[in-house]
Motif scaffolding. Structure first.
Motif, short mmCIF file in Angstrom:
data_model
loop_
_atom_site.label_atom_id
_atom_site.label_comp_id
_atom_site.label_asym_id
_atom_site.label_seq_id
_atom_site.Cartn_x
_atom_site.Cartn_y
_atom_site.Cartn_z
N THR A 9 25.83 -16.55 26.54
CA THR A 9 26.94 -16.32 26.23
C THR A 9 27.92 -17.15 26.33
O THR A 9 28.28 -17.60 27.33
N ASP A 10 28.57 -17.77 25.02
CA ASP A 10 29.57 -18.73 24.96
C ASP A 10 30.19 -18.49 23.59
O ASP A 10 29.46 -18.64 22.67
N ASP A 11 31.48 -18.68 23.58
CA ASP A 11 32.06 -18.53 22.21
C ASP A 11 32.14 -19.89 21.66
O ASP A 11 32.37 -20.05 20.40
N ASP A 12 31.74 -21.07 22.36
CA ASP A 12 31.57 -22.36 21.67
C ASP A 12 30.11 -22.52 21.14
O ASP A 12 28.95 -22.49 21.77
N ASP A 13 30.05 -22.53 19.89
CA ASP A 13 28.83 -22.42 18.97
C ASP A 13 27.80 -23.61 19.58
O ASP A 13 26.79 -23.38 19.82
N ASP A 14 28.46 -24.91 19.65
CA ASP A 14 27.68 -26.12 20.12
C ASP A 14 26.98 -25.85 21.62
O ASP A 14 25.74 -26.15 21.68
N CYS A 15 28.01 -25.41 22.39
CA CYS A 15 27.18 -24.99 23.86
C CYS A 15 26.38 -23.99 23.92
O CYS A 15 25.25 -24.13 24.41
N ARG A 16 26.51 -22.67 23.04
CA ARG A 16 25.56 -21.68 22.92
C ARG A 16 24.07 -22.08 22.36
O ARG A 16 22.89 -22.08 22.94
N ILE A 17 24.24 -22.88 21.39
CA ILE A 17 23.04 -23.42 20.54
C ILE A 17 22.40 -24.76 21.57
O ILE A 17 21.11 -24.54 21.68
N GLY A 18 23.32 -25.51 22.23
CA GLY A 18 22.72 -26.40 23.14
C GLY A 18 21.94 -25.80 24.13
O GLY A 18 20.79 -26.39 24.57
N LEU A 19 22.46 -24.75 24.77
CA LEU A 19 21.84 -24.08 25.83
C LEU A 19 20.44 -23.44 25.37
O LEU A 19 19.30 -23.43 26.17
N ASN A 20 20.42 -22.83 23.94
CA ASN A 20 19.30 -22.28 23.42
C ASN A 20 18.21 -23.25 23.28
O ASN A 20 16.76 -23.05 23.25
N ASP A 21 18.72 -24.50 23.03
CA ASP A 21 17.64 -25.53 22.67
C ASP A 21 17.18 -26.23 24.05
O ASP A 21 16.14 -26.68 23.85
N ILE A 22 17.61 -25.95 24.88
CA ILE A 22 17.06 -26.18 26.36
C ILE A 22 16.12 -25.24 26.69
O ILE A 22 14.86 -25.75 27.09
N PHE A 23 16.31 -23.90 26.69
CA PHE A 23 15.40 -22.85 27.16
C PHE A 23 14.31 -22.41 26.20
O PHE A 23 13.18 -22.15 26.58
N GLU A 24 14.69 -22.15 24.93
CA GLU A 24 13.75 -21.61 23.79
C GLU A 24 12.54 -22.44 23.74
O GLU A 24 11.22 -22.07 23.94
N PRO A 25 12.37 -23.83 23.65
CA PRO A 25 11.26 -24.32 23.71
C PRO A 25 10.52 -24.46 24.89
O PRO A 25 9.31 -24.95 25.14
N GLU A 26 11.40 -24.14 25.99
CA GLU A 26 10.47 -23.98 27.45
C GLU A 26 9.58 -22.94 27.44
O GLU A 26 8.91 -22.83 28.34
N GLY A 27 9.78 -22.00 26.45
CA GLY A 27 9.20 -20.93 26.36
C GLY A 27 9.85 -19.53 26.75
O GLY A 27 9.49 -18.22 26.77
N TYR A 28 11.02 -19.59 27.55
CA TYR A 28 11.92 -18.45 27.76
C TYR A 28 12.35 -17.72 26.38
O TYR A 28 12.31 -18.07 25.34
N THR A 29 12.32 -16.38 26.40
CA THR A 29 12.82 -15.56 25.19
C THR A 29 14.35 -15.57 25.57
O THR A 29 14.88 -15.20 26.66
N THR A 30 15.13 -16.11 24.55
CA THR A 30 16.51 -16.19 24.69
C THR A 30 17.40 -15.33 23.76
O THR A 30 16.84 -14.97 22.50
N TYR A 31 18.39 -14.65 24.14
CA TYR A 31 19.25 -14.10 23.11
C TYR A 31 20.59 -14.67 23.15
O TYR A 31 20.98 -14.98 24.26
N LEU A 32 21.30 -14.74 22.11
CA LEU A 32 22.54 -15.44 22.09
C LEU A 32 23.69 -14.51 21.63
O LEU A 32 23.49 -13.58 20.81
N ALA A 33 24.82 -14.63 22.42
CA ALA A 33 26.10 -13.95 22.19
C ALA A 33 27.15 -15.00 21.95
O ALA A 33 27.28 -15.81 22.85
N SER A 34 28.12 -14.61 21.11
CA SER A 34 29.18 -15.52 21.15
C SER A 34 30.72 -14.92 21.61
O SER A 34 31.31 -15.46 21.81
N CYS A 35 30.50 -13.84 22.39
CA CYS A 35 31.52 -12.97 23.01
C CYS A 35 31.06 -11.99 24.16
O CYS A 35 29.72 -11.47 23.91
N GLY A 36 31.96 -11.53 24.80
CA GLY A 36 31.64 -10.43 25.93
C GLY A 36 30.98 -9.39 25.14
O GLY A 36 30.23 -8.74 25.75
#
Length: 134
Positions: free
Chosen positions: A17-44
């Motif tokens: 969860t991060d309101d900064d799109d680049d940060c949120r997508i960047g974190l997803n790009d780290i963990f999703e290819p590793e095999g984790y299931t990720t869910y993304l949220a832009s706000c609380g």
């Protein structure tokens, strides 16, 4: 109740969860290819809604968001899930007061932005090991 899971990354679900799109997508790009299931949220609010409907093993929350703070979001999710869930806070502000607030919230850690890939990966692996591989 804590469930002991296998060490297979595909068994773990991370809410980012991060309101900064680049940060949120960047974190997803780290963990999703590793095999984790990720869910993304832009706000609380979005994070809380996802938490109501998904099994989660780890939260990565930005501290400063426009609706709920990361700390408020963490409290809402813990209340909703009725379980202890590890949380990694991220913030450009790593003041002493904020560090104390993270400790009081029972967070696993607080990582400063910009986030270094090696540091966040290490923190995620260590938090999952601490909470689930005992």
């Amino acid at each position: 109740m804590m469930t002991l899971l296998k060490r297979d990354k595909a068994d773990y679900r991370i809410l980012i969860t991060d309101d900064d799109d680049d940060c949120r997508i960047g974190l997803n790009d780290i963990f999703e290819p590793e095999g984790y299931t990720t869910y993304l949220a832009s706000c609380g609010r979005e994070a809380v809604e996802i938490a109501k409907n998904k099994i989660l093993h780890l939260l990565i929350l930005d501290v400063h968001m426009p609706d709920f703070s990361g700390f408020e979001t963490f409290e809402f999710i813990k209340e909703e899930k009725k379980i202890q869930i590890p949380c990694i806070f991220v913030s450009a502000d790593t003041s002493k007061d904020l560090k104390f607030e993270a400790i009081e919230a029972n967070a696993y850690t607080l990582i400063s932005k910009p986030i270094k890939k090696e540091i966040i990966k290490y923190a995620v692996e260590q938090s999952l090991e601490k909470y689930y591989w005992k």
